[in-house]
Design a protein around this motif. Structure first.
Motif, PDB file in Angstrom:
ATOM      1  N   ALA A  86      -8.475   2.560  -5.005  1.00 18.11           N
ATOM      2  CA  ALA A  86      -7.192   2.146  -4.406  1.00 18.11           C
ATOM      3  C   ALA A  86      -7.271   2.114  -2.888  1.00 18.11           C
ATOM      4  O   ALA A  86      -6.450   1.462  -2.230  1.00 18.11           O
ATOM      5  N   HIS A  87      -8.241   2.800  -2.314  1.00 13.18           N
ATOM      6  CA  HIS A  87      -8.396   2.757  -0.858  1.00 13.18           C
ATOM      7  C   HIS A  87      -8.914   1.400  -0.357  1.00 13.18           C
ATOM      8  O   HIS A  87      -9.103   1.236   0.842  1.00 13.18           O
ATOM      9  N   GLY A  98      -4.396  -0.639   2.202  1.00 18.51           N
ATOM     10  CA  GLY A  98      -3.713   0.292   3.077  1.00 18.51           C
ATOM     11  C   GLY A  98      -4.564   0.806   4.210  1.00 18.51           C
ATOM     12  O   GLY A  98      -5.682   0.337   4.438  1.00 18.51           O
ATOM     13  N   ARG A  99      -4.029   1.773   4.907  1.00 17.68           N
ATOM     14  CA  ARG A  99      -4.707   2.331   6.062  1.00 17.68           C
ATOM     15  C   ARG A  99      -4.241   3.754   6.330  1.00 17.68           C
ATOM     16  O   ARG A  99      -3.234   4.208   5.789  1.00 17.68           O
ATOM     17  N   CYS A 100      -4.969   4.430   7.206  1.00 19.13           N
ATOM     18  CA  CYS A 100      -4.544   5.735   7.698  1.00 19.13           C
ATOM     19  C   CYS A 100      -3.779   5.544   9.003  1.00 19.13           C
ATOM     20  O   CYS A 100      -4.103   4.669   9.806  1.00 19.13           O
ATOM     21  N   HIS A 101      -2.749   6.369   9.176  1.00 15.38           N
ATOM     22  CA  HIS A 101      -1.877   6.299  10.344  1.00 15.38           C
ATOM     23  C   HIS A 101      -1.966   7.626  11.100  1.00 15.38           C
ATOM     24  O   HIS A 101      -1.709   8.680  10.512  1.00 15.38           O
ATOM     25  N   ARG A 104       0.927   4.320  -2.743  1.00 14.41           N
ATOM     26  CA  ARG A 104       0.716   5.732  -2.400  1.00 14.41           C
ATOM     27  C   ARG A 104       1.871   6.601  -2.893  1.00 14.41           C
ATOM     28  O   ARG A 104       1.671   7.739  -3.329  1.00 14.41           O
ATOM     29  N   PHE A 135      -8.620  16.782  -9.431  1.00 10.96           N
ATOM     30  CA  PHE A 135      -8.488  15.770 -10.488  1.00 10.96           C
ATOM     31  C   PHE A 135      -8.763  16.329 -11.884  1.00 10.96           C
ATOM     32  O   PHE A 135      -8.172  15.848 -12.858  1.00 10.96           O
ATOM     33  N   THR A 191     -13.681  12.906   2.143  1.00  8.20           N
ATOM     34  CA  THR A 191     -13.652  12.849   0.670  1.00  8.20           C
ATOM     35  C   THR A 191     -14.147  11.500   0.149  1.00  8.20           C
ATOM     36  O   THR A 191     -14.702  11.420  -0.950  1.00  8.20           O
ATOM     37  N   TRP A 230      -9.756   0.936   5.271  1.00 10.70           N
ATOM     38  CA  TRP A 230     -11.051   1.071   4.600  1.00 10.70           C
ATOM     39  C   TRP A 230     -11.757  -0.278   4.446  1.00 10.70           C
ATOM     40  O   TRP A 230     -12.961  -0.320   4.243  1.00 10.70           O
ATOM     41  N   PRO A 286       0.797  -1.232   0.000  1.00 11.39           N
ATOM     42  CA  PRO A 286       0.000   0.000   0.000  1.00 11.39           C
ATOM     43  C   PRO A 286       0.828   1.280   0.000  1.00 11.39           C
ATOM     44  O   PRO A 286       0.521   2.221  -0.750  1.00 11.39           O
ATOM     45  N   SER A 330      -1.228  11.160   8.874  1.00 16.36           N
ATOM     46  CA  SER A 330      -2.297  12.046   8.403  1.00 16.36           C
ATOM     47  C   SER A 330      -3.206  12.527   9.521  1.00 16.36           C
ATOM     48  O   SER A 330      -3.993  13.445   9.334  1.00 16.36           O
ATOM     49  N   ALA A 351      -8.121  15.450   2.535  1.00  8.24           N
ATOM     50  CA  ALA A 351      -9.175  14.491   2.895  1.00  8.24           C
ATOM     51  C   ALA A 351     -10.339  15.100   3.653  1.00  8.24           C
ATOM     52  O   ALA A 351     -11.432  14.525   3.694  1.00  8.24           O
ATOM     53  N   MET A 367     -10.124   6.238  -6.807  1.00  6.79           N
ATOM     54  CA  MET A 367     -10.373   6.175  -5.360  1.00  6.79           C
ATOM     55  C   MET A 367     -10.465   4.745  -4.858  1.00  6.79           C
ATOM     56  O   MET A 367     -10.240   4.484  -3.678  1.00  6.79           O
ATOM     57  N   PRO A 393      -4.857  16.086  -2.936  1.00  6.71           N
ATOM     58  CA  PRO A 393      -6.162  16.325  -2.304  1.00  6.71           C
ATOM     59  C   PRO A 393      -6.100  16.330  -0.777  1.00  6.71           C
ATOM     60  O   PRO A 393      -5.292  15.640  -0.175  1.00  6.71           O
ATOM     61  N   TRP A 443       1.342   7.222  -6.555  1.00  5.21           N
ATOM     62  CA  TRP A 443       0.225   8.176  -6.728  1.00  5.21           C
ATOM     63  C   TRP A 443       0.661   9.591  -6.386  1.00  5.21           C
ATOM     64  O   TRP A 443       0.428  10.528  -7.146  1.00  5.21           O
TER      65      TRP A 443
END
Ligand code: DDH
Length: 289
Positions: free
Chosen positions: A172-173, A176-179, A44, A156, A231, A189, A40, A183, A145, A170, A143, A47
């Motif tokens: 792609a979510h 992975g994860r948010c940390h 990112r 975009f 988002t 997700w 992941p 962020s 969030a 999107m 972007p 991207w």
């Protein structure tokens, strides 16, 4: 400048299959990281190195690999991507002829394929910029969030994508994860964050409520384990986005096809390919137009 700075001999043929194999090895041999995979965070990196593109003045994009330098490396949006850059560094040392910009984008492609995602057309040809030769990009191109559908479209459309491509990307979510320390958001997700699937869309269609906490506004499912960013919620709150969420939730093949096309386009934004368009990717039978 060429993508291959030091050509040892006239017969030198860059072996992209060997680079792919080295990336696969990184993915397989570091299962202590995060949910067991660098996949992941490598996606990112690909991207964020590409998503700075502005079609109006042809600045930004993956060509140049300017995230090696400040201020871009220090942008809040790029927090944590040092892990991705560092894990690829031994590969760059082993194959010094590949540019960072080709390596970072190829790593994203190989990671998606290794996580069960679609094959993605990729071709080499990016060249790196030197630190003193690049005008720093303004922060704010990636972007945010916490913002809304208008912001997502502004970002975009500036890259040259349409609504369908936005929703496909999107997806792609699913991985992975948010940390919290990167962020400020927390959690994955989907329940299988190292498997590339249409799971982001099927989850989005479920029930979501605001998480009760002191952190930034984010949404959680009824288990409290999964999350959506503001988002992400706009993908269902906005009717035009919503129709593609419905489509991809029902049809994973269609999602894979549209994602592969949009991700390939993303990685090529602003890249001048006229010098070299030889194609060494097994997933790319023909050079792209
Ligand atoms: Fe994302 N993303 N993303 N994202 N993203 C985060 C993580 C990952 C936004 C915000 C965040 C795309 C679009 C958007 C991945 C891929 C893609 C995190 C958490 C935030 C925040 C970072 C952290 O805490 O570690 C926003 C906003 C958007 C938007 O477009 C509105 C797109 C288009 C992609 C893509 O790849 C095509 C991936 C993968 C991750 C997981 C990273 C990890 O370390 O795990």
């Amino acid at each position: 400048s060429s993508a291959i700075p030091a050509t040892p001999s006239k017969d030198f043929k860059p072996d992209y299959q060997a680079v792919r194999a080295a990336i696969e090895d990184v993915l397989e041999s570091n299962d202590e990281y995060d949910d067991g995979s660098y996949g992941p965070v490598l996606v990112r990196l690909a991207w964020h190195t590409s998503g700075t593109y502005d079609k109006n003045d042809n600045t930004g994009g993956s060509n140049g690999a300017t995230m090696r330098f400040g201020p871009e490396s220090g942008w809040g949006a790029n927090a944590g991507l040092g892990d991705a850059r560092d894990i690829l560094e031994p590969i760059k040392k082993k194959f010094p002829w590949i540019s960072y910009s080709d390596l970072w984008t190829l790593a994203g492609v190989v990671a998606i394929e290794a996580m069960g995602g679609p094959q993605i057309k990729w071709r080499p040809g990016r060249s790196d910029k030197e630190e003193n030769g690049c005008v720093p990009l303004p922060d704010g191109r990636l972007p945010d969030a916490s913002r809304d559908n208008k912001h997502v479209r502004d970002v975009f459309y500036r890259m040259g994508f349409n609504d369908q491509e936005i929703v496909a990307l999107m997806g792609a979510h699913a991985i992975g994860r948010c940390h919290a320390d990167r962020s400020g958001f927390v959690g994955p997700w989907t329940f299988s964050p190292t498997t590339f699937s249409n799971g982001y869309f099927t989850e989005l269609k479920g029930k979501w409520h605001k998480k009760k906490w002191n952190g930034p506004i984010q949404y959680e499912d009824k288990t409290g384990e999964l999350m959506m960013l503001p988002t992400d919620m706009w993908m269902v709150w906005d009717k035009k986005f919503r129709q593609y969420v419905d489509l991809y939730a029902k049809d994973q093949d269609k999602f894979f096809e549209d994602f592969a096309a949009a991700f390939s386009k993303l990685l090529e934004l602003g890249v001048p390919f006229e010098k070299r368009d030889f194609n060494t990717s097994p997933s790319s039978p023909k050079p792209m137009a």
